[in-house]
Design an enzyme around this catalytic site. Sequence first.
Site, PDB file in Angstrom:
ATOM      1  CG  PHE A  88      58.895 -77.615  24.190  1.00  0.00           C
ATOM      2  CD1 PHE A  88      58.536 -78.453  23.203  1.00  0.00           C
ATOM      3  CD2 PHE A  88      60.236 -77.808  24.788  1.00  0.00           C
ATOM      4  CE1 PHE A  88      59.241 -79.184  22.511  1.00  0.00           C
ATOM      5  CE2 PHE A  88      61.125 -78.968  23.995  1.00  0.00           C
ATOM      6  CZ  PHE A  88      60.550 -79.451  22.946  1.00  0.00           C
ATOM      7  CG  ASN A 189      65.388 -76.821  21.637  1.00  0.00           C
ATOM      8  OD1 ASN A 189      65.048 -77.164  20.464  1.00  0.00           O
ATOM      9  ND2 ASN A 189      64.749 -77.584  22.614  1.00  0.00           N
ATOM     10  N   PRO A 190      65.073 -73.858  19.088  1.00  0.00           N
ATOM     11  CG  PRO A 190      65.494 -73.186  16.833  1.00  0.00           C
ATOM     12  CD  PRO A 190      66.228 -73.918  18.219  1.00  0.00           C
TER      13      PRO A 190
HETATM   14  N1  SAM Z   1      64.109 -73.832  25.532  1.00  0.00           N
HETATM   15  C1  SAM Z   1      63.230 -74.751  25.828  1.00  0.00           C
HETATM   16  C2  SAM Z   1      63.799 -76.027  25.853  1.00  0.00           C
HETATM   17  O1  SAM Z   1      64.950 -76.175  25.152  1.00  0.00           O
HETATM   18  O2  SAM Z   1      63.299 -76.886  26.325  1.00  0.00           O
HETATM   19  C3  SAM Z   1      62.022 -74.574  24.997  1.00  0.00           C
HETATM   20  C4  SAM Z   1      62.222 -74.922  23.481  1.00  0.00           C
HETATM   21  S1  SAM Z   1      60.662 -75.025  22.768  1.00  0.00           S
HETATM   22  C5  SAM Z   1      61.075 -76.469  21.509  1.00  0.00           C
HETATM   23  C6  SAM Z   1      60.796 -73.586  21.583  1.00  0.00           C
HETATM   24  C7  SAM Z   1      60.408 -72.387  22.308  1.00  0.00           C
HETATM   25  O3  SAM Z   1      60.462 -71.325  21.334  1.00  0.00           O
HETATM   26  C8  SAM Z   1      58.784 -72.188  22.807  1.00  0.00           C
HETATM   27  O4  SAM Z   1      58.935 -72.050  24.164  1.00  0.00           O
HETATM   28  C9  SAM Z   1      58.204 -71.298  21.826  1.00  0.00           C
HETATM   29  O5  SAM Z   1      57.114 -70.445  22.523  1.00  0.00           O
HETATM   30  C10 SAM Z   1      59.272 -70.291  21.670  1.00  0.00           C
HETATM   31  N2  SAM Z   1      59.187 -69.611  20.321  1.00  0.00           N
HETATM   32  C11 SAM Z   1      58.580 -70.109  19.151  1.00  0.00           C
HETATM   33  N3  SAM Z   1      58.531 -69.044  18.273  1.00  0.00           N
HETATM   34  C12 SAM Z   1      59.347 -68.057  18.710  1.00  0.00           C
HETATM   35  C13 SAM Z   1      59.576 -66.577  18.296  1.00  0.00           C
HETATM   36  N4  SAM Z   1      59.200 -66.153  17.206  1.00  0.00           N
HETATM   37  N5  SAM Z   1      60.446 -65.830  19.270  1.00  0.00           N
HETATM   38  C14 SAM Z   1      60.848 -66.432  20.315  1.00  0.00           C
HETATM   39  N6  SAM Z   1      60.344 -67.687  20.803  1.00  0.00           N
HETATM   40  C15 SAM Z   1      59.686 -68.462  20.040  1.00  0.00           C
HETATM   41  N1  GLN Z   2      62.625 -82.661  20.150  1.00  0.00           N
HETATM   42  C1  GLN Z   2      61.508 -82.203  19.925  1.00  0.00           C
HETATM   43  C2  GLN Z   2      60.703 -83.359  19.498  1.00  0.00           C
HETATM   44  O1  GLN Z   2      60.983 -84.296  18.995  1.00  0.00           O
HETATM   45  C3  GLN Z   2      61.339 -81.124  19.154  1.00  0.00           C
HETATM   46  C4  GLN Z   2      62.120 -79.851  19.640  1.00  0.00           C
HETATM   47  C5  GLN Z   2      61.938 -78.530  18.775  1.00  0.00           C
HETATM   48  O2  GLN Z   2      61.037 -78.319  18.000  1.00  0.00           O
HETATM   49  N2  GLN Z   2      62.907 -77.817  19.259  1.00  0.00           N
HETATM   50  O3  GLN Z   2      59.361 -83.379  19.770  1.00  0.00           O
END
Ligand code: SAM
Ligand code: GLN
Length: 282
Positions: A88, A189-190
């Site tokens: 991401f 930030n899930p």
């Molecule tokens: N923390 C980073 C940021 O804020 O830019 C990445 C956020 S991204 C929206 C969500 C992250 O959660 C991804 O890296 C994804 O692989 C991870 N993720 C998804 N499902 C998950 C789970 N069940 N347990 C742990 N991490 C998970």
């Molecule tokens: N902010 C991201 C987007 O609009 C989504 C991030 C997320 O799912 N945590 O693409």
Amino acid sequence: MIIADLLHSATKAFSNANIENPQRNAEILLSYLLDCSIGEIYLSEEIELDIEKFKCSIQQKIEGEPWAYIFNSVQFRDLELKIKKGVFIPRPETELLVEEAERIVLAAQSTSLPNNFSLLDIGTGCGNIAISLAKNFPFISVLATDISKTALKTAKLNALRYNLKNISFLYSDLFKNIPRQKFDIIVSNPPYIPSSDLKTLPEEVRREPRSALEGGEKGISFLSKIIKNASHFLKEGGYLILEIGISQDNLIKKIIVQAKLELIKIVKDYQGIPRVAIIKKG
Ligand code: SAM
Ligand code: GLN
């Protein structure tokens, strides 16, 4: 090669392909290829440039690839982070979450920071949140987790780059592999985009991993699980800081009450959208 000609040809290519802000994108490309700031592009007239890379990068951008994947690099606050496809791309609004966590650490520091102050980052991605905090507060210990091995590998490389000794990484599905330890702060930030919204996302966002974006029917399935379980992993008086999606503030308020946690505030982002929830235990 003349800089003005390169800028002109990239701008024209982006404009013909209906890319937004064509000139800005041409500047971003040249500043990357020349390894200088955008302002510095205009200081020189002639330069040496790998013209194949220049053309290829323009083509990739036109096809919908985000700059972060083309350059394998992304800026987050004062950090220059490695990024690769499958991970991401950090967003500017997530910097607000980091600021809120910083405020809490600073407040604890001004009273009496226990020497075992700890922070958990769930779904760390390329490590942007965890690394920012570990770097700014060398005395706290940070545990960064993800379910994606590609993300964890990238985050580890980024932590190495900043030579951080106070951060560790763990493969975990949410709280599953987390040791029975209590943290002072949990941040996350899930994925929070409702499943039905995925197909309407811009091409560049659709090039990011779906597993980092999709948050179930209403988008709050991960947020809800994190809120419901956080209490077991938080010290008394500890904080849970979550990034949330559009119109999810009211949905999560109910879950926070059910989990017997206290909502302190929800911070709005630069567009006025409620974006970061600060929640307290006890
Ligand atoms: N923390 C980073 C940021 O804020 O830019 C990445 C956020 S991204 C929206 C969500 C992250 O959660 C991804 O890296 C994804 O692989 C991870 N993720 C998804 N499902 C998950 C789970 N069940 N347990 C742990 N991490 C998970
Ligand atoms: N902010 C991201 C987007 O609009 C989504 C991030 C997320 O799912 N945590 O693409």
